[in-house]
Design a protein around this motif. Structure first.
Motif, short mmCIF file in Angstrom:
data_model
loop_
_atom_site.label_atom_id
_atom_site.label_comp_id
_atom_site.label_asym_id
_atom_site.label_seq_id
_atom_site.Cartn_x
_atom_site.Cartn_y
_atom_site.Cartn_z
N SER A 23 38.50 20.76 -19.71
CA SER A 23 39.78 21.22 -20.26
C SER A 23 40.91 21.15 -19.25
O SER A 23 42.02 21.59 -19.54
CB SER A 23 39.64 22.67 -20.76
N GLU A 24 40.63 20.62 -18.09
CA GLU A 24 41.67 20.47 -17.07
C GLU A 24 41.41 19.17 -16.32
O GLU A 24 40.51 19.08 -15.49
CB GLU A 24 41.67 21.65 -16.10
N LEU A 25 42.20 18.15 -16.62
CA LEU A 25 41.98 16.83 -16.06
C LEU A 25 43.32 16.23 -15.62
O LEU A 25 44.34 16.37 -16.31
CB LEU A 25 41.33 15.90 -17.08
N ASP A 57 49.60 16.87 -24.66
CA ASP A 57 50.09 15.71 -25.42
C ASP A 57 50.77 14.67 -24.55
O ASP A 57 50.81 13.49 -24.90
CB ASP A 57 51.03 16.18 -26.54
N ASN A 58 51.32 15.07 -23.41
CA ASN A 58 51.96 14.09 -22.54
C ASN A 58 50.95 13.23 -21.77
O ASN A 58 51.34 12.27 -21.10
CB ASN A 58 52.90 14.80 -21.55
N GLN A 59 49.64 13.53 -21.87
CA GLN A 59 48.61 12.75 -21.19
C GLN A 59 47.83 11.87 -22.16
O GLN A 59 46.88 11.20 -21.76
CB GLN A 59 47.63 13.68 -20.46
N ARG A 60 48.21 11.88 -23.42
CA ARG A 60 47.45 11.15 -24.43
C ARG A 60 47.24 9.68 -24.05
O ARG A 60 46.11 9.18 -24.02
CB ARG A 60 48.17 11.23 -25.77
N LEU A 75 38.46 12.84 -27.46
CA LEU A 75 39.72 13.25 -26.85
C LEU A 75 40.48 14.17 -27.80
O LEU A 75 40.75 13.80 -28.94
CB LEU A 75 40.57 12.02 -26.52
N PHE A 76 40.82 15.35 -27.32
CA PHE A 76 41.60 16.31 -28.10
C PHE A 76 42.92 16.56 -27.38
O PHE A 76 42.95 16.77 -26.16
CB PHE A 76 40.85 17.63 -28.27
N VAL A 77 43.99 16.53 -28.14
CA VAL A 77 45.33 16.70 -27.60
C VAL A 77 45.90 18.03 -28.07
O VAL A 77 45.85 18.34 -29.27
CB VAL A 77 46.24 15.53 -28.03
N VAL A 78 46.42 18.82 -27.14
CA VAL A 78 47.02 20.11 -27.47
C VAL A 78 48.47 20.11 -26.99
O VAL A 78 48.90 19.22 -26.26
CB VAL A 78 46.24 21.26 -26.81
N ARG A 79 49.20 21.11 -27.43
CA ARG A 79 50.59 21.23 -27.03
C ARG A 79 50.71 21.40 -25.52
O ARG A 79 49.88 22.02 -24.88
CB ARG A 79 51.25 22.41 -27.74
N ARG A 80 51.78 20.88 -25.00
CA ARG A 80 52.04 21.04 -23.57
C ARG A 80 52.25 22.51 -23.25
O ARG A 80 52.97 23.23 -23.95
CB ARG A 80 53.27 20.23 -23.16
N GLY A 81 51.63 22.97 -22.19
CA GLY A 81 51.73 24.37 -21.81
C GLY A 81 50.65 25.26 -22.39
O GLY A 81 50.65 26.47 -22.14
N GLU A 309 44.58 18.25 -31.90
CA GLU A 309 44.54 16.99 -32.63
C GLU A 309 43.47 16.11 -32.00
O GLU A 309 43.52 15.84 -30.80
CB GLU A 309 45.89 16.28 -32.55
N GLU A 310 42.48 15.69 -32.79
CA GLU A 310 41.44 14.82 -32.27
C GLU A 310 41.92 13.38 -32.40
O GLU A 310 42.19 12.88 -33.50
CB GLU A 310 40.12 15.00 -33.02
N VAL A 311 42.03 12.70 -31.26
CA VAL A 311 42.57 11.35 -31.24
C VAL A 311 41.57 10.35 -31.79
O VAL A 311 41.90 9.46 -32.56
CB VAL A 311 42.99 10.98 -29.80
#
Length: 339
Positions: A23-25, A57-60, A75-81, A309-311
C-alpha cells in the motif's frame, strides 16, 4: 563442495492461494525490479498467487507497465492523499488468498518471504516481522505509543516492521474489528488472534527514526480517537461525582440557613450560586458524555468506506479451476428439456 538447494526442485504448491499486498510504493526502477523478483520467488513455491498494489491516482500510469509484465498483479487506484492505514485496509479487503501478507516492499525484499509465509501458516498466527536489535533512542521515542496502545487494547510499537503475514481466517477477524485501520498494523490484544514474531537479522535502510513523522502523528491521533469511549466513561464518572458534590454542598447551605442564626452578608447568595453551578455542570456534562457514548455504540459497526478503482481485473478463481481441471456448475450446459 556446496550442497544444492533442495527448495529449487520443490514442486509449487497447489493447495493454497497467496496474496501479497503493498500500500506504499514509489514508482522507481528499484521498486519494479523488486516486484519482479518477488513474483519469481512466489512462482517458484506457489502455483497460485497474486500481488496487490494500492497506489494514488497520480501514479497510475507509472505502474501500468509492471502490471502488464507481471501476471496476476492487481492495481488499485485511490484518491491522492488517502491515508496509509486506509490503503492497507483496502488491500486487505481485496485480497483473496488463503495466506496473506500486508507488507512494505523494502522489508519483504530483505526477508525470506517463503519462510515468512511458512511460519505464519505453521503457527496459524498473525505473524509480524521483527528485528530484535533496536537503538535506545527508538525504544524511548516509542513508549508514548506503547502506553496509549495498551490502553486502547493494541500491541502498538511504531518501531516494529510494517510487514505482517496471516492465514485468511485471522485476516477476516482483523477486518471485522471496530478499528481495522489499527488492527491491520498493530494486532489487538485478543485471545482469538494469536501473535507470533518472525525474527530476522536483516536491516532496511529506509527505516530510520525520523522516517514517517507525519504518519506517527496520525497514529497518535487515531489512538486518541479510539480511546474516546474510555475518556467519555471517565468524564461521565467525574461528572456524576461533581453532581453529588454540588447536591451535598446545596444541602449543607440549607442546613446552615436553618441552624445558623445570622449569616455573613452575601454568604448565602455566593454559596448558593456555587452549588447551583457545580450541580448544573455535573448534570450537563454527564448528559453530554452519556449521549455521546450512546451514539458511539450505535455507530460502532459503521465504517467509513473508501472505494478504490481497480485498473486491471483478473479472474484467479477461474484460473485455478482451469489449471486443476475443475468444472464449475455455472459452466456446465443445462440438460435438454424432456419431451
Amino acid at each position: 563442495m556446496r550442497e544444492p538447494d533442495t527448495n529449487q526442485f520443490r514442486k509449487p504448491r497447489e493447495d493454497v492461494v497467496v496474496s501479497v499486498c503493498f500500500s506504499e510504493l514509489a514508482a522507481t526502477p528499484a521498486t519494479f525490479a523488486a516486484l519482479r523478483d518477488l513474483a519469481a520467488t512466489l512462482d517458484g513455491a506457489y502455483r497460485f498467487r497474486e500481488i496487490i498494489l494500492v497506489v494514488e491516482d497520480n501514479q497510475r500510469e507509472a505502474f501500468l507497465d509492471i502490471v502488464r509484465e507481471v501476471p496476476n498483479t492487481r492495481l488499485f487506484v485511490v484518491r491522492r492523499g488517502t491515508e496509509y492505514y486506509d490503503r492497507r485496509v483496502i488491500a486487505a479487503e481485496e485480497a483473496i488468498g488463503d495466506l496473506v501478507i500486508l507488507g512494505h516492499l523494502d522489508e519483504i525484499a530483505a526477508l525470506d518471504v517463503l519462510a515468512f509465509l511458512d511460519f505464519a501458516e505453521g503457527e496459524n498466527a498473525v505473524t509480524m516481522a521483527f528485528r530484535p536489535e533496536r537503538k535506545p533512542f527508538k525504544r524511548l521515542a516509542a513508549w508514548p505509543f506503547v502506553a496509549l496502545g495498551k490502553l486502547a487494547g493494541f500491541n502498538v510499537d511504531p518501531a516494529e516492521w510494517q510487514s505482517i503475514a496471516m492465514p485468511r481466517t485471522l485476516l477476516n477477524l482483523l477486518l471485522a474489528h471496530d478499528e481495522p485501520r489499527l488492527a491491520l498494523r498493530f494486532p489487538p490484544r485478543d485471545p482469538r488472534l494469536p501473535r507470533e514474531w518472525f525474527r530476522t537479522a536483516a536491516k532496511v535502510a529506509s527505516r530510520t527514526a525520523f522516517n514517517g513523522v507525519g504518519r506517527r502523528l496520525a497514529l497518535l491521533q487515531t489512538l486518541l480517537v479510539y480511546l474516546t469511549p474510555t475518556i467519555l466513561s471517565v468524564v461521565a464518572i467525574t461528572s456524576a461525582l461533581l453532581t453529588l458534590v454540588g447536591l451535598a454542598y446545596a444541602a449543607w447551605i440549607v442546613g446552615a440557613v436553618l441552624l445558623v442564626d445570622q449569616l455573613a452578608p452575601g454568604w448565602l447568595t455566593t454559596n448558593a450560586m456555587l452549588a447551583v453551578s457545580a450541580t448544573f455542570m455535573g448534570f450537563s456534562t454527564l448528559g453530554l458524555s452519556l449521549g455521546l457514548q450512546h451514539l458511539l455504540k450505535q455507530q460502532r459497526r459503521l465504517k467509513g468506506v473508501s472505494v478504490p478503482e481497480e485498473v486491471n481485473r483478473i479472474d484467479l478463481f477461474q484460473q485455478v479451476a482451469f489449471d486443476l481441471n475443475v468444472v464449475l456448475e455455472s459452466d456446465t450446459p443445462a440438460p435438454p428439456p424432456e419431451a
